[in-house]
Every structure is written in C-alpha cells, then in structure tokens.
Design a protein around this motif. Sequence first.
Motif, PDB file in Angstrom:
ATOM      1  N   ILE A  74      45.210  67.140   7.672  1.00  0.00           N
ATOM      2  CA  ILE A  74      45.202  68.173   8.708  1.00  0.00           C
ATOM      3  C   ILE A  74      45.090  69.546   8.049  1.00  0.00           C
ATOM      4  CG2 ILE A  74      46.525  69.195  10.595  1.00  0.00           C
ATOM      5  CD1 ILE A  74      47.855  66.443  10.961  1.00  0.00           C
ATOM      6  N   ARG A 126      42.903  63.999  10.639  1.00  0.00           N
ATOM      7  CA  ARG A 126      42.329  65.297  10.286  1.00  0.00           C
ATOM      8  C   ARG A 126      42.642  66.353  11.336  1.00  0.00           C
ATOM      9  NH1 ARG A 126      39.052  65.027   5.967  1.00  0.00           N
ATOM     10  NH2 ARG A 126      38.416  62.944   5.283  1.00  0.00           N
ATOM     11  N   LYS A 127      43.167  65.915  12.457  1.00  0.00           N
ATOM     12  CA  LYS A 127      43.544  66.841  13.524  1.00  0.00           C
ATOM     13  C   LYS A 127      44.900  66.447  14.072  1.00  0.00           C
ATOM     14  CE  LYS A 127      38.805  67.845  15.041  1.00  0.00           C
ATOM     15  NZ  LYS A 127      37.869  67.857  16.190  1.00  0.00           N
ATOM     16  N   LYS A 178      47.063  64.379  19.991  1.00  0.00           N
ATOM     17  CA  LYS A 178      47.403  65.030  21.261  1.00  0.00           C
ATOM     18  C   LYS A 178      48.171  64.105  22.192  1.00  0.00           C
ATOM     19  CE  LYS A 178      43.556  68.303  21.060  1.00  0.00           C
ATOM     20  NZ  LYS A 178      42.367  68.856  21.749  1.00  0.00           N
ATOM     21  N   ASN A 236      44.597  72.626  10.059  1.00  0.00           N
ATOM     22  CA  ASN A 236      45.098  73.740  10.871  1.00  0.00           C
ATOM     23  C   ASN A 236      45.807  73.237  12.114  1.00  0.00           C
ATOM     24  OD1 ASN A 236      43.184  73.800  13.327  1.00  0.00           O
ATOM     25  ND2 ASN A 236      41.779  73.693  11.572  1.00  0.00           N
ATOM     26  N   THR A 276      49.934  77.527  19.189  1.00  0.00           N
ATOM     27  CA  THR A 276      50.504  76.205  18.939  1.00  0.00           C
ATOM     28  C   THR A 276      52.027  76.259  18.906  1.00  0.00           C
ATOM     29  OG1 THR A 276      48.559  75.566  17.655  1.00  0.00           O
ATOM     30  CG2 THR A 276      50.556  74.268  17.330  1.00  0.00           C
ATOM     31  N   THR A 291      45.704  74.585  19.301  1.00  0.00           N
ATOM     32  CA  THR A 291      45.835  73.210  19.765  1.00  0.00           C
ATOM     33  C   THR A 291      46.686  73.156  21.025  1.00  0.00           C
ATOM     34  OG1 THR A 291      45.680  72.434  17.496  1.00  0.00           O
ATOM     35  CG2 THR A 291      46.564  70.897  19.110  1.00  0.00           C
TER      36      THR A 291
END
Length: 702
Positions: free
Chosen positions: A73, A53-54, A57, A75, A104, A79
């Motif tokens: 996801i 969902r994200k 990283k 957006n 981003t 980030t």
Amino acid sequence: MLLFEHRMAERGCLLLWLLPSVLRAQSSGETRPRSMPCQQSPTKVSCKGVGLRKFPKELGQGVKYLELSNNFIQNLSGTYMPGFGQLEYLDVCFNQLEAVSDTTLAQLPQLRFLLLGSNHLHRNYLANGRAFHLLRNIEVLDLSANNLESHMAGWYISNLTRLRMLDLSGNKMTSLLMDIFWSTPRLRELDLSNNYIMEIEKGAFEALEELEVVNLALNSLHCISGFSLTQLRVLNLSHNALELFVSEEAAEPYLLQVLDLSHNRLLYFPELPKAHYLTHLNLSNNLIASLLPGSRHPGEFVLHYKEMARFNRTSRTAAGLTHVAELDLSNNRLQLFPFTFFHSLGSLHSLSLATNCLQDVAGESLADGTDPSDRSSSPPEHANLSLRSLDLHGNAIHVLPRWFFDSLPQLETIDLGSNNLQPCESQGRDRGGNSGGGSHVPAPGGTCTPFYNVPRLKHLSLCNNNITRLHPYAFNRTSLLSLDLSGNKDLFVPKEALGGLEFSLQKLSLRGNQMDNSKTELPCLDTLKVLDLSGNHLSLLPTGLLCSPLESLDVRNNNLLMLEKLALVSWSHSLKDVSVAGNPFSCCSLAWLDVLQAAGVGVRDLDEALCTYWDESRNFSAKISSSPWWLCPHPTGTSSLALLVVVMSLFFLSSGACCLLKKGQKSPERVGLQSNRVGVLPHHPKREEPAEAKPADSITKV
C-alpha cells in the motif's frame, strides 16, 4: 540480565500486547468468499501479507481491528471507507506508504492505535503531518523506520495531546529540540533508539511529567549532565558514546528503577546521589578502571565538559543505592575488588565483575597511591555483603583470602572460571571431623584458595583455572550442589578429593580435562544426577559411579570400547539420557546399547555415534544404530548349535522320505529346507543333481 531493550518484536512495529483485551477478538472466523484472502471475524480483520496495493473497502460493519502489514500500500489518500467509524486499531507496518490524507483520517474518529512503522513517511511529511492533527484520540503511535529527521518527527506529533506511547526508533533524528514534546504531555513510553541523536536540548522532556520509560539506546550521545527526570522508571542509554553521566540534585527522590548504561565509554561509576529506588544497574562494557574514591582524573576524558570539575573532590557514588539488587560491571578495566565500595549496597544480591583485570581483593578502602597488595590480606571490618550470586570469571585472580568467603555469608553461586586459582587442602579429612576456621591448613604462602567450610555455597565453577591436582577434601563442609572443574588439562582427581560431597553433589563437570583412568578416582556420590566426562581419555568408567543415581551422562570423545553392563544395570532405574559419540566402540560389542534401549534411556547423539568393525585386511566404520553385526566373529559353541540343527533337519528329511515310500508315491524333486536366518547363503531347491550327505563338521556355520 540487566540489559533493558524496549525494542519492538519486528523492525519498528509495536507488539500486540498494546491492544486492550476488548480488541483481542478471535481471528478463526470464516474467510470471506471473495478473491481477497483476508481473515475476518465480527470485529477483527487480518490482511497481513496478502499482496494488497490499496486500502480494502467493503469489509463489513463494526470492525475495530484491522491489520494490513506486509503489503504494498502506497497511500491512504482520498479513500472512502464506509463502515470503519468504529475502527480503534490500524496496522499498516511494512508497506510502501508515503501519503496519508486528512479525508481518510477524518473517517477514523475512534482510532487509538496507529502502527505505521517501516514505510516512507519522510516523503510528503508536511501534508501528512497536517492530516495527523485530526487524530485527537490516538494513544499509541508507531513511526519507526520511516527515515524521519528531527523536525519531521516533531511535526507529526505536534497535536497529539492524548498520546501515551510513541515509537520513533530507527529514524534519522540527530537532536531533540526543546519544544519537540510540548504537545504530548501525557506520554508515558518513548522509544528513540537506533537514531543518530547527539544532542538533547535543555527542557526537551520538561513537559512530560508522566513519562516512565525512555529508550535512547544505539545513538551518539557523549554526555548526560543535569539528569532531572525524577518520575522516570526505566532508562536505556546503552550503545552510545557516553563518557559522563551526572544526575542533578533534586528536592524529590528519583523513582528510577532500571538504568542501562552498558556499551559506552564511561570512565567512572556514575553519580546517582538520590536514586533510592534503583534496583537494576547495568554498567557492563565500559572503561571503568577503579571504584575507589580519589582515583578520578579529568585529563582522562576524550572530550572536555564543564562538569569535570566535580571530579576534583572525593565522592561516595554508591552511597544512595540502597535498593540495587543487580549490578553488572562486567567487561570493564577493574584491577581491584574493593569490598567497602559495595558495603553500602545493602540489597545487592547479584554482582558481575566478569572479564575485567582483577588480580586482587581489597578488604579496606585504599587511599590514593596506596599499594593494594598492602591491604589485600586484611579482613574488612563490618563489611559483610548480602550477595547471593557473584560472577568473577575471566579475570587474573591467583588467590582469594579466607576472609573473602567469611564476608559473603549469603553467597550461593560463584563463577571463578578462567582465572588461576588453586584449591587448598582441608585439614578435617573425615566427614565428621571439625573443619572450622581454626582447623584448616593455612594457605601456604598465600598461593591457594580455601573452598572448604563455606556452608551456604551451592554452585561453584572453577573451569579453566590450570588446576592440575585436587587435594583431599578440598570442598569439605561446603554442601555444593554443582561443581564445574572442566577445562583443567591433565587434572588429577584422587578419590578423597571430593570427600565431603557424597551426600550433596548433584551435578559434576570434568569435561575437556584429558584425564585417563588413573586420574579419575571418584568416591561414591550418593546424590549425583548429572555427570559430564566428555573430552577425556577414559577407556573405563570410574567404579565409584556405580552407586550414583545418574540421570544424565555425557561420555563423548573418550576411548570407550563399550559401556560396562554392571554400570548400566546399576543405573537402570534412574538414567534418562546419555551422549556417547566420539568413542571407538566395537560394532561387535554393542550389547550395552540394547540394554539402554530396553530401559528406555535416550541416546541424544545416536545418529552421530559410530562403531568400528575389524577384519583381516581393513576396518569399517558404521553408525551404532545400524552396525554390520553379521560380519562379527561368532562365539564358541556355534559349531555345536549348527550340528544340532543339521541332525534335526536330517531326521525330519528321513521321516518324510519313509512316509512317501510307504504310500508308494514318488517325489518329483528332492525335498529341501530354506532358512530365514540372516546371513545364510540362498538355497536352490530345483537343482537336478542328487543331494549328497555331508559330514557334520563340513556344514556351513550360521
């Protein structure tokens, strides 16, 4: 065929072949011992369909390829992505993405491939578009299926000066504005398919001097006039509403090689005066009714265009198509096959006129108003075509004149299925006899078509032609490799009908002709490998097949009770597979199946094939692979065998009893024998009653 579909493998996503080989790192590296089930190698990370969902990283340094498709996801805003400065390929297709921030994208200076298909980028398009201005090195961009309107798409690409490939398919674009591509001068491939484009403003493609491939299929275009993209190599305009396609006179020749205009409303052959490099032209599924000059009437158009004035003059629309190798005119409304129209197509190898309204063949150009029947029997002067493959199936052709094949000296394959052609009889009935042009029986009243003495023809289909009888030597001196005579109900094939094909024919189809044994007299075909006899009424296989080295045999849906052992033995070294379902095989006569299996022959429909067992009151059906053989009546001589078994059993019983008496030992219970043979009733050795000897003929038969 000719249909050019520059579509994506999945809805809106670019294929992985776009990625340079330097990025194709192996994905079989060790999985990270974290909860996120991504697969990672030193330069490639795949998190496809793992429920993210994200944006992930901490994936490590040096990643160049990142796949995030089929997740949730929403957006890529704000980030922080340490370690992604080397990222070149990013796939976020099939997510719920609606926001992308400049923060981003500023962290991805090396990004060259960005795939964002099937998201919601129509939302926040102004802010997202501003962020896209930072993608100075982007070369491949996928924005397909994002509900983008024309102005939204233009804003997204307004600063991508290095863009080479762009996918805008599956959006809601209705027009191409004049300046939409001014900021992408290096664009080479453009996919605009499956939109609602009705208008292309003049000059929309003017800045794209390197453009080579354009896909405009599945739109709502009605007219293409002034086509001037001389540098274009591939153009797909299929599935529109085109009535008119007119190219513009240009000083430079057109480099177009593939043009797909299928599934439109074209009334006439398109004007392509300088398309000297065109090799593939698809005009199938249109409304073209004539290829003859002088047959154009502007009043036939649904809409009115200023370019219609051109149709008042006669033009040779095919004159410049000297390199066309494949031409598809199937599913139109043509009523005549004009040889002279195709004469200028000197490189034409494959032509399809299937599913038209063809009834006749014209050997000469016909003036407007001339009855085609007046010229159909006239041979064309110097009009030989270089065709190797011709598809005429699904028309209404009754006869082809002799000069038809003489004018096609290179023809190897012709499909004449679903017409109404009757083969003529050849006069040269012996294989060594002269079957030249002067020795043939002329077509009586022009009612039959001569298929003999066509030396280059290898593949012929005459399926569904209502042929009821083949005349002797109908294909003499035509060295066919394959012949399809299927779908001709009640066809009679006398033994001499295939005379002349004994040493060439390799594939023969007589499927669905409802032929019985008396109508199927095949000669010895020394090279026949594939035979389809399905859908007939045969109870025996034609004896002429015994000398054929068959490899594949289809006898489904006949009246066969068994396959003759003599035939199977003759094919034991060649036969590879058979199809037999739909025959009334007897469960008590399946020795042929054992012969096939012992020879390693595959029965393709073994699980579908049934056999029948009859008893006094009813019959049973069973699969031939598990038939009830024990219910079958036994052959004569079984009684003698049973008697021998009983005598031997009594002998051994007597011998055993004598031995016991000599030793003075008393047996606690009688000695018995148990049988392992399937179908013998079970034996009860502990029975107390004394055994009683039975006469030989009262023994139960095995």
